[in-house]
Design an enzyme around this catalytic site. Structure first.
Site, PDB file in Angstrom:
ATOM      1  N   ARG A   1       3.345   0.033  -5.164  1.00 54.33           N
ATOM      2  CA  ARG A   1       3.213  -0.579  -3.838  1.00 54.33           C
ATOM      3  C   ARG A   1       1.899  -1.346  -3.690  1.00 54.33           C
ATOM      4  O   ARG A   1       1.695  -2.061  -2.710  1.00 54.33           O
ATOM      5  CB  ARG A   1       3.286   0.490  -2.744  1.00 54.33           C
TER       6      ARG A   1
ATOM      7  N   LYS B   1       5.346  -3.796  -5.189  1.00 51.32           N
ATOM      8  CA  LYS B   1       6.791  -3.635  -5.279  1.00 51.32           C
ATOM      9  C   LYS B   1       7.457  -3.867  -3.931  1.00 51.32           C
ATOM     10  O   LYS B   1       8.479  -4.516  -3.820  1.00 51.32           O
ATOM     11  CB  LYS B   1       7.099  -2.226  -5.790  1.00 51.32           C
TER      12      LYS B   1
ATOM     13  N   TRP C   1      -2.986  -2.532  -1.588  1.00 50.50           N
ATOM     14  CA  TRP C   1      -2.710  -3.941  -1.881  1.00 50.50           C
ATOM     15  C   TRP C   1      -3.418  -4.708  -0.770  1.00 50.50           C
ATOM     16  O   TRP C   1      -3.016  -4.647   0.391  1.00 50.50           O
ATOM     17  CB  TRP C   1      -1.206  -4.195  -1.854  1.00 50.50           C
TER      18      TRP C   1
ATOM     19  N   ASN D   1      -1.026   1.837   5.911  1.00 48.94           N
ATOM     20  CA  ASN D   1      -0.239   0.769   5.292  1.00 48.94           C
ATOM     21  C   ASN D   1       0.250  -0.124   6.419  1.00 48.94           C
ATOM     22  O   ASN D   1       0.868   0.364   7.363  1.00 48.94           O
ATOM     23  CB  ASN D   1       0.953   1.380   4.535  1.00 48.94           C
ATOM     24  N   GLY D   2      -0.031  -1.428   6.324  1.00 51.42           N
ATOM     25  CA  GLY D   2       0.404  -2.348   7.373  1.00 51.42           C
ATOM     26  C   GLY D   2      -0.747  -3.257   7.779  1.00 51.42           C
ATOM     27  O   GLY D   2      -1.736  -3.397   7.043  1.00 51.42           O
TER      28      GLY D   2
ATOM     29  N   GLU E   1       6.049 -13.835 -12.673  1.00 47.83           N
ATOM     30  CA  GLU E   1       5.401 -12.648 -12.101  1.00 47.83           C
ATOM     31  C   GLU E   1       4.793 -11.739 -13.154  1.00 47.83           C
ATOM     32  O   GLU E   1       3.768 -11.128 -12.901  1.00 47.83           O
ATOM     33  CB  GLU E   1       6.263 -11.873 -11.109  1.00 47.83           C
TER      34      GLU E   1
ATOM     35  N   GLU F   1      15.856 -17.138 -11.153  1.00 46.45           N
ATOM     36  CA  GLU F   1      15.452 -15.768 -11.436  1.00 46.45           C
ATOM     37  C   GLU F   1      14.696 -15.688 -12.775  1.00 46.45           C
ATOM     38  O   GLU F   1      13.691 -14.979 -12.886  1.00 46.45           O
ATOM     39  CB  GLU F   1      16.699 -14.854 -11.435  1.00 46.45           C
TER      40      GLU F   1
ATOM     41  N   HIS G   1      16.097 -36.387 -11.218  1.00 51.00           N
ATOM     42  CA  HIS G   1      15.558 -36.934  -9.955  1.00 51.00           C
ATOM     43  C   HIS G   1      14.056 -36.703  -9.826  1.00 51.00           C
ATOM     44  O   HIS G   1      13.502 -36.818  -8.738  1.00 51.00           O
ATOM     45  CB  HIS G   1      16.307 -36.323  -8.764  1.00 51.00           C
TER      46      HIS G   1
ATOM     47  N   LYS H   1      10.904 -14.269 -13.038  1.00 56.05           N
ATOM     48  CA  LYS H   1      10.538 -13.117 -13.881  1.00 56.05           C
ATOM     49  C   LYS H   1       9.332 -13.445 -14.742  1.00 56.05           C
ATOM     50  O   LYS H   1       8.389 -12.668 -14.815  1.00 56.05           O
ATOM     51  CB  LYS H   1      11.702 -12.706 -14.805  1.00 56.05           C
TER      52      LYS H   1
ATOM     53  N   CYS I   1       0.844  -1.192   0.000  1.00 54.80           N
ATOM     54  CA  CYS I   1       0.000   0.000   0.000  1.00 54.80           C
ATOM     55  C   CYS I   1       0.882   1.245   0.000  1.00 54.80           C
ATOM     56  O   CYS I   1       1.963   1.257   0.580  1.00 54.80           O
ATOM     57  CB  CYS I   1      -0.938   0.098   1.193  1.00 54.80           C
TER      58      CYS I   1
HETATM   59  O1  M6R Z   1      12.779  -4.767  -1.843  1.00 54.30           O
HETATM   60  P1  M6R Z   1      13.305  -6.175  -1.756  1.00 54.30           P
HETATM   61  O2  M6R Z   1      14.538  -6.385  -2.584  1.00 54.30           O
HETATM   62  O3  M6R Z   1      13.511  -6.636  -0.346  1.00 54.30           O
HETATM   63  O4  M6R Z   1      12.167  -7.086  -2.374  1.00 54.30           O
HETATM   64  C1  M6R Z   1      12.257  -8.476  -2.310  1.00 54.30           C
HETATM   65  C2  M6R Z   1      11.234  -9.141  -3.210  1.00 54.30           C
HETATM   66  O5  M6R Z   1       9.940  -8.808  -2.810  1.00 54.30           O
HETATM   67  C3  M6R Z   1      11.423  -8.738  -4.672  1.00 54.30           C
HETATM   68  O6  M6R Z   1      12.701  -9.023  -5.132  1.00 54.30           O
HETATM   69  C4  M6R Z   1      10.393  -9.465  -5.561  1.00 54.30           C
HETATM   70  O7  M6R Z   1      10.656 -10.825  -5.573  1.00 54.30           O
HETATM   71  C5  M6R Z   1      10.409  -8.874  -6.962  1.00 54.30           C
HETATM   72  N1  M6R Z   1       9.071  -8.585  -7.390  1.00 54.30           N
HETATM   73  C6  M6R Z   1      10.996  -9.781  -7.968  1.00 54.30           C
HETATM   74  O8  M6R Z   1      10.990  -9.248  -9.254  1.00 54.30           O
END
Ligand code: M6R
Length: 624
Positions: free
Chosen positions: A27, A619, A76, A102-103, A505, A498, A521, A502, A2
């Site tokens: 956010r 984010k 969010w 937020n929280g 997401e 990674e 395995h 990517k 948020c």
């Molecule tokens: O701000 P941070 O690096 O701590 O965030 C960690 C993850 O939430 C962040 O890397 C998330 O996995 C990304 N959306 C990946 O692209």
């Protein structure tokens, strides 16, 4: 998660709040709203289920004139589905006390039960709404009736009711609150969720992060946990939750607001992929030579003696930052330094086993990830030294860690992390190089060659990016696939993870990253004819085994896209190749991730996904 905003001043309050929300949409973006008050105490509140653009249109239909303070929120969802009713701001029974949050209020059910019993009516399913009602209760307990109160008492009474309400809340919160009776003051408070105040001239700002108001001011004050800001047009006072005034220093932010704009690219993600050479360059600049000297001491207080004293290194991080952590583990182990890497949310019991000689390296782009912060607190509780690698000056992590190594990547707006990952890798390579040289694991000529390899990386990144069109063509060919496999070995295994993250997401397809040796395995059973398999196979010690694993996958029908260099291309048999410039194996992750980022981007583009704001994500993940 948020994003919250607050404003007080003579400018266009609604425009400033909405513009701030647009910049904070990374956010959370499932619903949003604003509330503003004018000098005659009239309150205007608008909310929508959906994006800030929709809110903007709604507000434009019925513009509010003369508003002088207000709050905004982009959500969010945690408690209650994304809907207009659950969108913030939330109000008390009178509709005059207005809260954005937020929280998570952990004790909201207890509070709600008590409030219901004393006659309060709730309009949403959120935890946030209880806050407005608790403040209402506190106003009542101060015997306040809005119409009867003396005007000089409005601010002290509002402050006191807010302060007393905070004492009832358990959990995490960043709050921005207005009371229509008192348009000359916006109150804000922080406990475990980020909040920053922007200091303007005759106007002041509140936001979850500085990008919301950088256009107007770069002078900011970061709130600490347990602090309140009483924000007025001509000044801001800071207090503890106990009501004691605190003096706080402002800092000047170096980013400018254009750094957070798209600069001609279709999406922030693509712009940020293209900024990676610069990110690496900025992160390395002035910090590399001589390796093993006292460079880290000057910047972050970590002397060569201290570097020698640690018995092990423990990385903690989440998501993409965790993949950087896994590469950190390989690098440190490569230099004979015991290292491990854990997902921060699974760290709990491991923290208890840390010794005083362990250096905990917490990696986080935002520096606000709740899981990472929590793990850091657990590590500190057992006496470990914590070093933060982060991109965000003034973030909570920087204030809790003992040492901070900043990545200098500039703001990353796309939810899918790209340039921040490269910055994290650059910082980790830098750290590993200094540790290895200081501890004698690299001779001085090896240290020089290590540094030279790193200094070449920005140019090699540019060469890699030059293949964008070819990568886009390959990606488009797979746009209708519903399953993807990514495999690699050794230092590139985290890159396979990674690559899978990517594409998951931003394209919402099923993808798995696997250590290539593990396929036989079990996971090899999922391969079917035509299944796309991206194999990261640069030259080096892992190559021969990788080539074998690729054959095994092909024999089961996989359509292999191989990420290779000129030499390894001769060994690997695939149906498509992405050929990268050659570098030593240890440094290849700094390049091999780039085609996977572009691949994910172009699959998502072909699928017409909302690349910068993928569904269900935010984010900055400030809840656990
Ligand atoms: O701000 P941070 O690096 O701590 O965030 C960690 C993850 O939430 C962040 O890397 C998330 O996995 C990304 N959306 C990946 O692209």
């Amino acid at each position: 998660m948020c994003g919250i905003t607050g404003y007080i001043g003579d400018n266009k309050t609604t425009d400033i709040l909405i513009d701030g929300l647009k910049r904070l949409e990374y956010r959370g973006y499932d619903s949003c709203g604003i509330a503003v008050v004018d000098a005659k105490n009239a309150l205007y509140l608008k909310r929508v289920s959906g994006r800030v653009d929709a809110l903007d249109k709604l507000v434009a239909q019925e513009p509010v004139k003369g508003a002088q303070s207000g709050v905004g929120h982009t959500r969010w969802a945690t408690h209650g589905a994304p809907s207009e009713d659950n969108a913030h701001p939330h109000t008390d029974c009178s509709g005059r006390v207005v809260v954005v949050h937020n929280g998570i209020i952990e004790n909201y059910l207890d509070l709600k039960e008590k409030l219901l019993a004393s006659g309060h009516k709730f309009k949403s399913e959120t935890d946030t709404e209880v806050i407005a009602h608790v403040i209402e209760e506190k106003l009542k307990s101060l015997h306040v009736q809005e119409k009867a109160i003396r005007s000089d008492m409005l601010e002290p009474v509002f402050f006191e009711a807010f302060r007393r309400a905070l004492a009832e809340l358990k959990g995490s919160f960043a709050l921005s609150v207005i009371w229509a009776a008192c348009p000359n003051m916006v109150l804000a408070a922080r406990m475990y969720s980020p909040l920053v105040v922007g200091l303007g001239k005759g106007e002041n700002f509140i936001a979850s992060d500085v990008s919301a108001f950088l256009k107007y001011t770069k002078r900011v004050v970061f709130l600490n946990d347990g602090e309140i800001a009483a924000v007025k047009k001509d000044g801001v006072d800071f207090y503890t939750f106990q009501g004691k005034k605190v003096a706080k220093e402002s800092v000047t932010i170096q980013w400018d607001s254009t750094m957070a704009e798209k600069g001609g690219y279709k999406h922030f993600m693509l712009k940020e992929i293209h900024e990676q050479a610069e990110s690496v360059e900025n992160t390395l600049r002035g910090r590399l030579l001589p390796l093993g000297g006292n460079i880290l001491k000057a910047e972050m207080g970590l002397s060569a003696e201290a570097i020698k004293s640690f018995s092990s290194v423990q990385f903690i991080a989440c998501g993409t930052a965790y993949h950087a952590a896994l590469i950190g583990r390989v690098l440190f182990e490569n230099f004979g330094i015991p290292a491990s890497a854990d997902v921060a949310s699974e760290f709990t019991d491991r923290a208890k086993l840390l010794g005083k000689g362990t250096l905990v390296v917490a990696i986080s782009q935002s520096g606000e990830t709740a899981d990472t912060l929590f793990a850091v607190r657990e590590a500190k509780a057992v006496g470990a030294t914590v070093l933060a690698i982060t991109n965000t000056v003034g973030s909570t992590l920087t204030r809790e860690a003992d040492h901070v190594l900043y990545t200098h990547c500039g703001p990353e707006i796309g939810v899918a992390s790209t340039k921040a990952f490269l910055g994290q890798l650059a910082a980790i390579y830098l750290l590993a190089g200094h540790f290895a040289a200081a501890r004698g694991a690299l001779t001085s000529s090896e240290a020089r060659s290590y540094a030279e390899n790193l200094l070449k990386v920005p140019r090699l990144i540019e060469e890699t990016l030059a293949q964008e069109k070819e990568i886009a063509k390959i990606a488009q060919g797979f746009a209708s696939s519903e399953h993807f496999l990514f495999i690699s070995r050794h230092v590139n295994y985290p890159i396979a993870l990674e690559g899978a993250l990517k594409i998951k997401e931003i394209s919402y397809v099923h993808a798995e990253g696997y250590p290539a040796g593990e396929m036989k395995h079990g996971p090899i059973a999922i391969i079917y004819k035509g299944m796309p398999l991206l194999a990261v196979a640069p030259s080096g010690r892992a190559l021969d085994l990788m080539a074998g694993n690729i054959e095994e996958a092909k024999a089961r029908g996989a359509e292999v896209v191989a990420i290779v260099d000129e030499d390894s291309r001769k060994t690997v048999k695939a149906s498509r190749y992405i050929t990268l410039p050659k570098t030593e194996e240890l440094f290849t992750p700094l390049l091999t991730v780039i085609p996977l980022q572009l691949f994910a981007y172009y699959v998502a583009l072909a699928k017409k996904c909302d690349i910068d704001k993928p569904r269900n994500l935010a984010k900055s993940v400030t809840v656990r």
